[in-house]
Design an enzyme around this catalytic site. Sequence first.
Site, short mmCIF file in Angstrom:
data_model
loop_
_atom_site.label_atom_id
_atom_site.label_comp_id
_atom_site.label_asym_id
_atom_site.label_seq_id
_atom_site.Cartn_x
_atom_site.Cartn_y
_atom_site.Cartn_z
CD GLU A 123 29.79 73.43 53.18
OE1 GLU A 123 30.78 74.17 53.19
OE2 GLU A 123 29.10 73.22 54.21
CG ASP B 284 34.40 75.58 54.11
OD1 ASP B 284 33.94 76.72 53.88
OD2 ASP B 284 33.67 74.57 54.22
CG HIS C 30 30.91 77.84 52.88
ND1 HIS C 30 30.83 76.98 53.97
CD2 HIS C 30 30.39 79.01 53.34
CE1 HIS C 30 30.30 77.61 54.98
NE2 HIS C 30 30.03 78.85 54.63
CG ASP D 165 22.46 80.39 51.88
OD1 ASP D 165 21.82 81.27 52.49
OD2 ASP D 165 23.67 80.23 52.03
#
Length: 261
Positions: free
Chosen positions: A143, A136, A138, A67
């Site tokens: 996300e 979370d 990800h 990323d």
Amino acid sequence: MEVVIVPDAAAGGELIAESMAQLLRRKPDALLGVATGSTPLPVYQALAARVRAGAVDTHRARIAQLDEYVGLPADHPESYRSVLRREVLEPLGIPMDAFTGPDGTADDVQAACEEYDRALAAAGGVDLQLLGIGTDGHIGFNEPCSSLASRTRIKTLTEQTRIDNARFFDGDIAQVPHHVITQGIGTILEARHLVLLATGEGKADAVAATVEGPVAAICPASALQLHPHATVVADEAAASKLKLADYFRNTYAHKPEWQGL
Ligand code: PGA
């Protein structure tokens, strides 16, 4: 998926570095997918130690990026290209021309994303993709509620992720870009071997949801359950909420050594 519980982050780094070293011995021009963040650093350090000791040859290895921030110049010290140059390519002695990543400065970001997916396929696909995990759930910058079939694309960061990453920008959230390019979950699932490393108590809920929860977009890493060769390496703290921890320990203890990860 296989779950390997290790005593601490350093042990996880050693285990994964050895798996990468074995891959490079088998396939010297392997395409390694690498991640940024704090978690993978012990892997890179352990692999670099093997390179310095002459235990593995990286001169034909290739590196692919997971990323990237949108809008940061490529030579900005916190662009992920710069981070990976510092933390992975230089210590491993791999030249920049063996590196492939999306162009976070492109005028047409969507076209750059599609081009990156094509480049990965043209390179023969990622052999081993190393992943961290967000609190979370990800993976990459996918996300929660990212499509489990998503391709490389532009995403808007959650406020929490920008707060988490402000530590790399002098603690100033205003400097953290809002947008990123991330390999999609569908793209990530095309790698031949997925290795997710999770360390610390803060990741325990996300690891439990990834391994033992339903496959659901609310926890993007749960998509690893769909992959035929996914390995989750967790330290004791990150594994502390796994109901099947003893089963995983027992299974790994009886695994033939020649199988590797
Ligand atoms: P961390 O980031 O390794 O710095 O915790 C992981 C991630 O956000 O994927």
